[in-house]
Design a protein around this motif. Sequence first.
Motif, mmCIF file in Angstrom:
data_model
loop_
_atom_site.group_PDB
_atom_site.id
_atom_site.type_symbol
_atom_site.label_atom_id
_atom_site.label_comp_id
_atom_site.label_asym_id
_atom_site.label_seq_id
_atom_site.Cartn_x
_atom_site.Cartn_y
_atom_site.Cartn_z
ATOM 1 N N VAL A 74 0.853 -1.198 0.000
ATOM 2 C CA VAL A 74 0.000 0.000 0.000
ATOM 3 C C VAL A 74 0.884 1.241 0.000
ATOM 4 O O VAL A 74 2.098 1.162 0.131
ATOM 5 C CB VAL A 74 -0.941 0.019 1.226
ATOM 6 C CG1 VAL A 74 -1.936 -1.124 1.153
ATOM 7 C CG2 VAL A 74 -0.154 -0.027 2.531
ATOM 8 N N SER A 75 0.257 2.386 -0.152
ATOM 9 C CA SER A 75 1.001 3.644 -0.207
ATOM 10 C C SER A 75 1.262 4.225 1.177
ATOM 11 O O SER A 75 2.303 4.842 1.423
ATOM 12 C CB SER A 75 0.230 4.676 -1.040
ATOM 13 O OG SER A 75 -0.038 4.181 -2.333
ATOM 14 N N ARG A 76 0.311 4.021 2.072
ATOM 15 C CA ARG A 76 0.418 4.669 3.393
ATOM 16 C C ARG A 76 -0.334 3.844 4.441
ATOM 17 O O ARG A 76 -1.401 3.284 4.160
ATOM 18 C CB ARG A 76 -0.188 6.076 3.321
ATOM 19 C CG ARG A 76 -0.036 6.912 4.573
ATOM 20 C CD ARG A 76 -0.760 8.254 4.438
ATOM 21 N NE ARG A 76 -0.203 9.076 3.353
ATOM 22 C CZ ARG A 76 -0.809 9.322 2.204
ATOM 23 N NH1 ARG A 76 -2.007 8.818 1.975
ATOM 24 N NH2 ARG A 76 -0.238 10.064 1.280
ATOM 25 N N VAL A 77 0.253 3.785 5.633
ATOM 26 C CA VAL A 77 -0.416 3.178 6.796
ATOM 27 C C VAL A 77 -0.349 4.202 7.920
ATOM 28 O O VAL A 77 0.685 4.831 8.124
ATOM 29 C CB VAL A 77 0.268 1.870 7.244
ATOM 30 C CG1 VAL A 77 -0.497 1.248 8.415
ATOM 31 C CG2 VAL A 77 0.376 0.883 6.092
ATOM 32 N N TYR A 78 -1.438 4.372 8.660
ATOM 33 C CA TYR A 78 -1.445 5.404 9.694
ATOM 34 C C TYR A 78 -2.395 5.039 10.823
ATOM 35 O O TYR A 78 -3.313 4.223 10.670
ATOM 36 C CB TYR A 78 -1.872 6.753 9.099
ATOM 37 C CG TYR A 78 -3.086 6.659 8.209
ATOM 38 C CD1 TYR A 78 -4.370 6.715 8.730
ATOM 39 C CD2 TYR A 78 -2.937 6.450 6.830
ATOM 40 C CE1 TYR A 78 -5.476 6.604 7.920
ATOM 41 C CE2 TYR A 78 -4.038 6.337 6.004
ATOM 42 C CZ TYR A 78 -5.306 6.407 6.555
ATOM 43 O OH TYR A 78 -6.405 6.272 5.744
ATOM 44 N N ILE A 79 -2.144 5.656 11.962
ATOM 45 C CA ILE A 79 -2.990 5.478 13.142
ATOM 46 C C ILE A 79 -3.469 6.844 13.607
ATOM 47 O O ILE A 79 -2.679 7.791 13.690
ATOM 48 C CB ILE A 79 -2.226 4.779 14.278
ATOM 49 C CG1 ILE A 79 -1.925 3.318 13.889
ATOM 50 C CG2 ILE A 79 -3.015 4.827 15.588
ATOM 51 C CD1 ILE A 79 -1.011 2.602 14.858
ATOM 52 N N GLU A 171 -4.278 3.522 -0.747
ATOM 53 C CA GLU A 171 -3.682 3.204 -2.046
ATOM 54 C C GLU A 171 -3.771 4.463 -2.894
ATOM 55 O O GLU A 171 -4.869 4.928 -3.213
ATOM 56 C CB GLU A 171 -4.436 2.049 -2.704
ATOM 57 C CG GLU A 171 -3.965 1.722 -4.109
ATOM 58 C CD GLU A 171 -2.479 1.393 -4.164
ATOM 59 O OE1 GLU A 171 -1.715 2.284 -4.607
ATOM 60 O OE2 GLU A 171 -2.095 0.282 -3.763
ATOM 61 N N ASP A 172 -2.622 5.036 -3.219
ATOM 62 C CA ASP A 172 -2.581 6.311 -3.942
ATOM 63 C C ASP A 172 -2.386 6.161 -5.452
ATOM 64 O O ASP A 172 -2.529 7.127 -6.192
ATOM 65 C CB ASP A 172 -1.432 7.188 -3.415
ATOM 66 C CG ASP A 172 -1.718 7.699 -2.004
ATOM 67 O OD1 ASP A 172 -2.783 7.359 -1.458
ATOM 68 O OD2 ASP A 172 -0.871 8.412 -1.450
ATOM 69 N N ARG A 173 -2.049 4.966 -5.909
ATOM 70 C CA ARG A 173 -1.687 4.799 -7.320
ATOM 71 C C ARG A 173 -2.882 4.505 -8.221
ATOM 72 O O ARG A 173 -2.909 4.900 -9.378
ATOM 73 C CB ARG A 173 -0.660 3.667 -7.453
ATOM 74 C CG ARG A 173 0.676 3.965 -6.786
ATOM 75 C CD ARG A 173 1.487 2.715 -6.533
ATOM 76 N NE ARG A 173 0.835 1.857 -5.543
ATOM 77 C CZ ARG A 173 1.396 0.782 -5.025
ATOM 78 N NH1 ARG A 173 2.605 0.398 -5.410
ATOM 79 N NH2 ARG A 173 0.758 0.056 -4.134
#
Length: 241
Positions: A74-79, A171-173
């Motif tokens: 994925v493009s990014r993972v965050y909390i 998912e940025d793509r």
Amino acid sequence: MKKKKVHNKDGKILQDVKSFDYSRALDGASDFLQYLIRQQEVLAKVALKLASSSFSFEEKMNYTMQKIGEHTDVSRVYIFEDFKHKTHTKNTYEWVAKGVEPQIKKLKDIKYKDIPSFLKLLKTDGDFVVDDVKKLPTDLQEIFIPQNIKAIIIFPLKIQGKKFGFIGFDEDRRSRNWNKIEVDLIRIMSFLIASAFEQKHNHDKLKTQVERSEKMNKFLVNRELRITDLKKKLKRLTNKK
């Protein structure tokens, strides 16, 4: 599947039939099996890291997000963690793939009232898995599209059944059809992360109680020393008389 020509004994083509490409199927099965093995390895490594006392909580979170982010590509993972009053939330941890712009500094105070559909979706579905953010309500599109998010997964994080934040995967793509295996992995990861937060919460709570107890004991000891000292002074004055 590929077509196979069937001939009679004179070599004349009778019909074209589809035959199964076993080599391609075996290659696909092998790739799938390797993916599952890597997934179990990721889960094991993350579980061991989170259980270790040799690393800070921040190191554990950063490691976990990197591992799951790289594995699911994925493009990014965050909390995000909610403020105490639960009306606002803030981005506290983030991992981004190479070439992806971090967003954490821009997301330090998000008002839930500005994205009413967000909590509604979490309360209704428990989580949401979206292959194309353009299918989401307008208020959410206005948040996600400027961040270049094409597809997204959100899982709530809970302690004793109460939501204290959420974990997200962007998912940025391209728009993305999330498969069940990666969604299940992300769900397991969210449980592991929530459990780690709960352990930290309990540890911090116990630490606070111990510190308060130590302060109280110190206060009582000092008071007793002062009383003893006063008694000695009073005795000396009495003896002088």
